[in-house]
Design an enzyme around this catalytic site. Sequence first.
Site, PDB file in Angstrom:
ATOM      1  CG  ASP A 243      -0.351  -0.317   2.474  1.00  0.00           C
ATOM      2  OD1 ASP A 243       0.752   0.206   2.693  1.00  0.00           O
ATOM      3  OD2 ASP A 243      -0.932  -1.077   3.273  1.00  0.00           O
TER       4      ASP A 243
ATOM      5  CE  LYS B 255      -3.074   8.652   0.690  1.00  0.00           C
ATOM      6  NZ  LYS B 255      -2.888   9.773  -0.167  1.00  0.00           N
TER       7      LYS B 255
ATOM      8  CG  MET C 291      -1.875   7.203  11.504  1.00  0.00           C
ATOM      9  SD  MET C 291      -3.098   5.898  11.545  1.00  0.00           S
ATOM     10  CE  MET C 291      -2.512   4.914  12.927  1.00  0.00           C
TER      11      MET C 291
HETATM   12  N1  SAH Z   1       2.694  -0.123  11.017  1.00  0.00           N
HETATM   13  C1  SAH Z   1       3.316   1.174  10.862  1.00  0.00           C
HETATM   14  C2  SAH Z   1       2.410   2.305  11.257  1.00  0.00           C
HETATM   15  C3  SAH Z   1       1.214   2.461  10.371  1.00  0.00           C
HETATM   16  S1  SAH Z   1       0.237   3.835  10.834  1.00  0.00           S
HETATM   17  C4  SAH Z   1       4.615   1.220  11.692  1.00  0.00           C
HETATM   18  O1  SAH Z   1       4.879   0.304  12.491  1.00  0.00           O
HETATM   19  O2  SAH Z   1       5.366   2.161  11.523  1.00  0.00           O
HETATM   20  C5  SAH Z   1       0.811   5.074   9.766  1.00  0.00           C
HETATM   21  C6  SAH Z   1       1.593   6.108  10.539  1.00  0.00           C
HETATM   22  O3  SAH Z   1       2.902   5.666  10.760  1.00  0.00           O
HETATM   23  C7  SAH Z   1       1.776   7.420   9.798  1.00  0.00           C
HETATM   24  O4  SAH Z   1       0.651   8.244   9.930  1.00  0.00           O
HETATM   25  C8  SAH Z   1       2.958   7.999  10.516  1.00  0.00           C
HETATM   26  O5  SAH Z   1       2.603   8.559  11.753  1.00  0.00           O
HETATM   27  C9  SAH Z   1       3.777   6.751  10.806  1.00  0.00           C
HETATM   28  N2  SAH Z   1       4.796   6.566   9.774  1.00  0.00           N
HETATM   29  C10 SAH Z   1       4.942   5.548   8.937  1.00  0.00           C
HETATM   30  N3  SAH Z   1       6.022   5.726   8.154  1.00  0.00           N
HETATM   31  C11 SAH Z   1       6.580   6.868   8.543  1.00  0.00           C
HETATM   32  C12 SAH Z   1       7.725   7.610   8.120  1.00  0.00           C
HETATM   33  N4  SAH Z   1       8.547   7.171   7.161  1.00  0.00           N
HETATM   34  N5  SAH Z   1       7.987   8.777   8.753  1.00  0.00           N
HETATM   35  C13 SAH Z   1       7.214   9.228   9.736  1.00  0.00           C
HETATM   36  N6  SAH Z   1       6.130   8.582  10.156  1.00  0.00           N
HETATM   37  C14 SAH Z   1       5.808   7.421   9.571  1.00  0.00           C
END
Ligand code: SAH
Length: 477
Positions: free
Chosen positions: A258, A280, A393
Amino acid sequence: MSIVPPADRAYFAAFLDLNGKPGVVVGGGPVAVLKAEALLRSRVRVTVVAPELCARLSELTLLGAVRHEAKRFAPGDLVGAEIVIAATDDPAVNEAVSAAARALRIPVNVADDAKRSSFIMPSVVDRPPLQIAISSAGTSPVLVRKLRTLIEAAVPFAFGRLSALGGRFRAASRRRYPDPEARRRFWEEVMDGPVAELMLAGAEDAATRRLEQTLAGEAAGGAPDGFVSLVGAGPGDPELLTLRALRVMQRANVVLYDHLVAPALVDLARRDAERIYVGKEHDNHALGQDEINALMVRLARAGKRVVRLKGGDPFIFGRGGEEIEALAAQGIRFEVVPGVTAAAGAAAYAGIPLTHRDYAQSCVFVTGHLKKGAVHLDWRAIARPQQTVAVYMGVGGLETICQGLVEHGLAPDLPAALVEKATLPEQRVIEGTLATLPAAAAAATVKPPALLIVGEVVRLRASLAWFGAASCALSVQ
Ligand code: SAH
């Protein structure tokens, strides 16, 4: 073609069976330790000849793993030995050991001295019982080390267990398939098929059962079993992928991904793997969660090896739990490969330790996702002293979150940072306090994905930031 090797010596590669045989190591220092340990791994009965021993060798002696002859070397020490290693720091002693061993026709190695050695010791990648030995005939130790690193990364530990499993069934396979050609085909199927697949997924019992069934002819024919790997792809930098994630991607027939997964990561899948964008959560082209679940089940039923690639870690705000519940309910086999979660990636690449002896003894991960314009959080549990809060998020609800934390007792001047596109070359870090960050983020037009980090630890960034152009510019000033 010339048969003269480019190095000044040519070596014959072989694996010696020295199980239970006597061997002598001359020397009591750190090099002798390495040599003695290598011999012990091959089950040699080791005697160490040296007036004194370093701590590790004394320990091995006390444990009864090696025998110690507390004396200076004399040629008689080698009588009866089947292998000899000289590892003292005195060239004259090493020379004497070499001469004595050669006179007795015992294979001898002198550490770092090929001229006085009748054999050299390769660099070994160990996946017992599998061993991969590398040698450059002493020409390029650094290249050998490089190669070893590559092989270490490329060969799963499970290959060792797979090889042992093969060993346990060798006799049975010979009875079942007396014809060598049929036997080879059988083993090819084992090493390339579901048995190996199960072993690589850590399911040794299931792999053994499957091998027994295959041997009994029960599992022949029919569609191969499908399998789903729920894989954490990390926060973005492809280097942060785990070895296991890379391995399962290179075996996959289909990859579902995704928007949070960087294209560079999807490209690491096998060339001929089908890639399906499942989109998304809120856009029109996306599949709903039920549709994604149904798609995974359908692909697995068709015998595909499916990788469901998730940003960060699949079990942290990734709905990974829900997806495998659906698989489990349908009896589809699956595995979960953890990934570097965004909080860990953002913290590391922004120079903000999530915990620190002086500033934070705990760290909580929360989601700042807005539901009908409100953030639903256990404010009292979050707004605590000496605790770091990592908010996923949280871009949309940034102002609400910062205000809520202040209303529940945190100081308005508590440092906070928003890390946008963490770990990627475009990473930006907006710093402020609970009072100032919302306006600063708006001015910088921060967009998701971004991770909010709140706590005293954010101050450490001033000295610990290391990644990206901003920190380089700072260090130049
Ligand atoms: N499973 C993922 C989180 C999914 S929720 C994990 O463990 O990281 C999605 C959120 O993750 C985004 O809204 C943001 O807050 C965070 N996120 C994911 N990738 C990111 C990145 N490269 N930089 C900053 N925040 C990130």
